[in-house]
Design an enzyme around this catalytic site. Structure first.
Site, PDB file in Angstrom:
ATOM      1  N   CYS A  89      44.787  29.740  30.601  1.00 40.25           N
ATOM      2  CA  CYS A  89      43.731  30.627  31.086  1.00 40.25           C
ATOM      3  C   CYS A  89      42.410  29.871  31.027  1.00 40.25           C
ATOM      4  O   CYS A  89      42.052  29.317  29.989  1.00 40.25           O
ATOM      5  CB  CYS A  89      43.673  31.883  30.216  1.00 40.25           C
ATOM      6  SG  CYS A  89      42.313  32.990  30.641  1.00 40.25           S
TER       7      CYS A  89
ATOM      8  N   CYS B  94      52.837  30.423  49.936  1.00 43.45           N
ATOM      9  CA  CYS B  94      51.846  31.489  50.083  1.00 43.45           C
ATOM     10  C   CYS B  94      50.403  30.986  49.997  1.00 43.45           C
ATOM     11  O   CYS B  94      49.474  31.718  50.317  1.00 43.45           O
ATOM     12  CB  CYS B  94      52.086  32.580  49.045  1.00 43.45           C
ATOM     13  SG  CYS B  94      51.900  32.026  47.334  1.00 43.45           S
TER      14      CYS B  94
ATOM     15  N   CYS C 187      39.932  31.721  28.290  1.00 45.52           N
ATOM     16  CA  CYS C 187      40.121  31.701  26.833  1.00 45.52           C
ATOM     17  C   CYS C 187      41.037  30.597  26.332  1.00 45.52           C
ATOM     18  O   CYS C 187      41.180  30.413  25.128  1.00 45.52           O
ATOM     19  CB  CYS C 187      40.639  33.056  26.355  1.00 45.52           C
ATOM     20  SG  CYS C 187      42.364  33.393  26.780  1.00 45.52           S
TER      21      CYS C 187
ATOM     22  N   HIS D 117      41.545  38.462  35.049  1.00 46.78           N
ATOM     23  CA  HIS D 117      42.420  38.593  36.210  1.00 46.78           C
ATOM     24  C   HIS D 117      42.978  37.212  36.534  1.00 46.78           C
ATOM     25  O   HIS D 117      42.246  36.232  36.607  1.00 46.78           O
ATOM     26  CB  HIS D 117      41.614  39.123  37.402  1.00 46.78           C
ATOM     27  CG  HIS D 117      42.369  39.098  38.687  1.00 46.78           C
ATOM     28  ND1 HIS D 117      43.316  40.038  39.004  1.00 46.78           N
ATOM     29  CD2 HIS D 117      42.307  38.249  39.739  1.00 46.78           C
ATOM     30  CE1 HIS D 117      43.813  39.764  40.208  1.00 46.78           C
ATOM     31  NE2 HIS D 117      43.211  38.681  40.667  1.00 46.78           N
TER      32      HIS D 117
ATOM     33  N   HIS E 285      48.653  38.250  40.967  1.00 47.96           N
ATOM     34  CA  HIS E 285      49.611  39.353  41.096  1.00 47.96           C
ATOM     35  C   HIS E 285      51.023  38.820  40.909  1.00 47.96           C
ATOM     36  O   HIS E 285      51.272  37.630  41.076  1.00 47.96           O
ATOM     37  CB  HIS E 285      49.475  40.021  42.473  1.00 47.96           C
ATOM     38  CG  HIS E 285      48.181  40.739  42.632  1.00 47.96           C
ATOM     39  ND1 HIS E 285      47.034  40.104  43.069  1.00 47.96           N
ATOM     40  CD2 HIS E 285      47.841  42.030  42.409  1.00 47.96           C
ATOM     41  CE1 HIS E 285      46.037  40.987  43.099  1.00 47.96           C
ATOM     42  NE2 HIS E 285      46.499  42.163  42.705  1.00 47.96           N
TER      43      HIS E 285
ATOM     44  N   ASP F  18      59.837  38.740  44.662  1.00 51.84           N
ATOM     45  CA  ASP F  18      60.484  37.919  45.693  1.00 51.84           C
ATOM     46  C   ASP F  18      60.576  36.453  45.282  1.00 51.84           C
ATOM     47  O   ASP F  18      60.578  35.560  46.099  1.00 51.84           O
ATOM     48  CB  ASP F  18      59.741  38.051  47.025  1.00 51.84           C
ATOM     49  CG  ASP F  18      58.292  37.585  46.949  1.00 51.84           C
ATOM     50  OD1 ASP F  18      57.829  37.159  45.861  1.00 51.84           O
ATOM     51  OD2 ASP F  18      57.599  37.643  47.983  1.00 51.84           O
TER      52      ASP F  18
ATOM     53  N   CYS G 130      42.343  37.805  26.834  1.00 53.29           N
ATOM     54  CA  CYS G 130      40.934  38.023  27.199  1.00 53.29           C
ATOM     55  C   CYS G 130      40.733  39.012  28.348  1.00 53.29           C
ATOM     56  O   CYS G 130      39.599  39.333  28.677  1.00 53.29           O
ATOM     57  CB  CYS G 130      40.249  36.701  27.535  1.00 53.29           C
ATOM     58  SG  CYS G 130      40.833  35.916  29.048  1.00 53.29           S
TER      59      CYS G 130
ATOM     60  N   CYS H  84      45.429  37.988  31.754  1.00 52.32           N
ATOM     61  CA  CYS H  84      45.646  37.330  30.468  1.00 52.32           C
ATOM     62  C   CYS H  84      45.517  38.393  29.380  1.00 52.32           C
ATOM     63  O   CYS H  84      44.495  39.083  29.303  1.00 52.32           O
ATOM     64  CB  CYS H  84      44.612  36.220  30.261  1.00 52.32           C
ATOM     65  SG  CYS H  84      44.688  35.459  28.622  1.00 52.32           S
TER      66      CYS H  84
ATOM     67  N   ARG I 203      57.708  36.266  41.321  1.00 54.55           N
ATOM     68  CA  ARG I 203      56.747  35.261  41.800  1.00 54.55           C
ATOM     69  C   ARG I 203      55.374  35.658  41.286  1.00 54.55           C
ATOM     70  O   ARG I 203      54.776  36.605  41.743  1.00 54.55           O
ATOM     71  CB  ARG I 203      56.735  35.198  43.325  1.00 54.55           C
ATOM     72  CG  ARG I 203      55.622  34.309  43.882  1.00 54.55           C
ATOM     73  CD  ARG I 203      55.695  34.158  45.390  1.00 54.55           C
ATOM     74  NE  ARG I 203      55.697  35.400  46.113  1.00 54.55           N
ATOM     75  CZ  ARG I 203      54.613  35.967  46.689  1.00 54.55           C
ATOM     76  NH1 ARG I 203      53.440  35.388  46.610  1.00 54.55           N
ATOM     77  NH2 ARG I 203      54.724  37.111  47.340  1.00 54.55           N
TER      78      ARG I 203
ATOM     79  N   CYS J 199      51.881  34.972  41.529  1.00 56.34           N
ATOM     80  CA  CYS J 199      50.974  34.363  42.504  1.00 56.34           C
ATOM     81  C   CYS J 199      49.596  34.320  41.852  1.00 56.34           C
ATOM     82  O   CYS J 199      48.945  35.354  41.703  1.00 56.34           O
ATOM     83  CB  CYS J 199      51.001  35.219  43.774  1.00 56.34           C
ATOM     84  SG  CYS J 199      50.076  34.529  45.133  1.00 56.34           S
TER      85      CYS J 199
END
Length: 142
Positions: free
Chosen positions: A58, A76, A61, A113, A116, A120, A110, A107, A128, A130
């Protein structure tokens, strides 16, 4: 998730900082992705085509998130992994923004974001993850 929704996340975290401290630590893209759930454009992140052996952490943190041997090319435009280093490091939150229902991953330490998770991915998990490159820092093996 909008900025206002993120600010309502008052869950106690292992790592907590003020918004001013996050802004001082993170570059503008890292801040927007990790603190405001923004998404970097596909195929622009520094780890999208990265294949070195090591661990992805991350960026906010330093928590270890994904091992390089779980990374795969999903086509993707974002780094994709089929499982985290340890399941409890990833928090899953239902995301109903942009007219879709997805599962946001953050995470656990902390609240940042990361991206997602989708159903699949390859075996053995079928998942997955992503993930935005801007939410990651890489530590090479050895």
């Amino acid at each position: 998730m909008s900025s206002s929704d993120r600010s309502k996340d008052d869950k106690p975290r292992k790592v907590e900082k003020t918004e001013a401290e996050w802004r001082a630590q993170l570059d503008p893209m890292q801040y927007e992705v990790t603190r405001n759930a923004a998404t970097e454009r596909a195929f622009t992140g520094k780890y999208a085509d990265h294949s070195e052996e090591g661990v992805y952490h991350c960026v906010a943190c330093g928590a270890p998130l994904f091992a390089s041997d779980t990374k795969f090319d999903a086509g993707c435009g974002w780094p994709s992994y089929f499982q985290p280093l340890r399941g409890e490091i990833i928090e899953r939150v239902v995301d109903k923004t942009h007219g879709m229902v997805r599962v946001e991953v953050r995470c656990q330490d902390c609240g940042s974001h990361l991206g997602h998770v989708f159903e699949d991915g390859p075996a053995p998990t079928g998942e997955r993850y992503c993930i935005n490159s801007a939410s990651l820092d890489f530590k090479p093996k050895g």
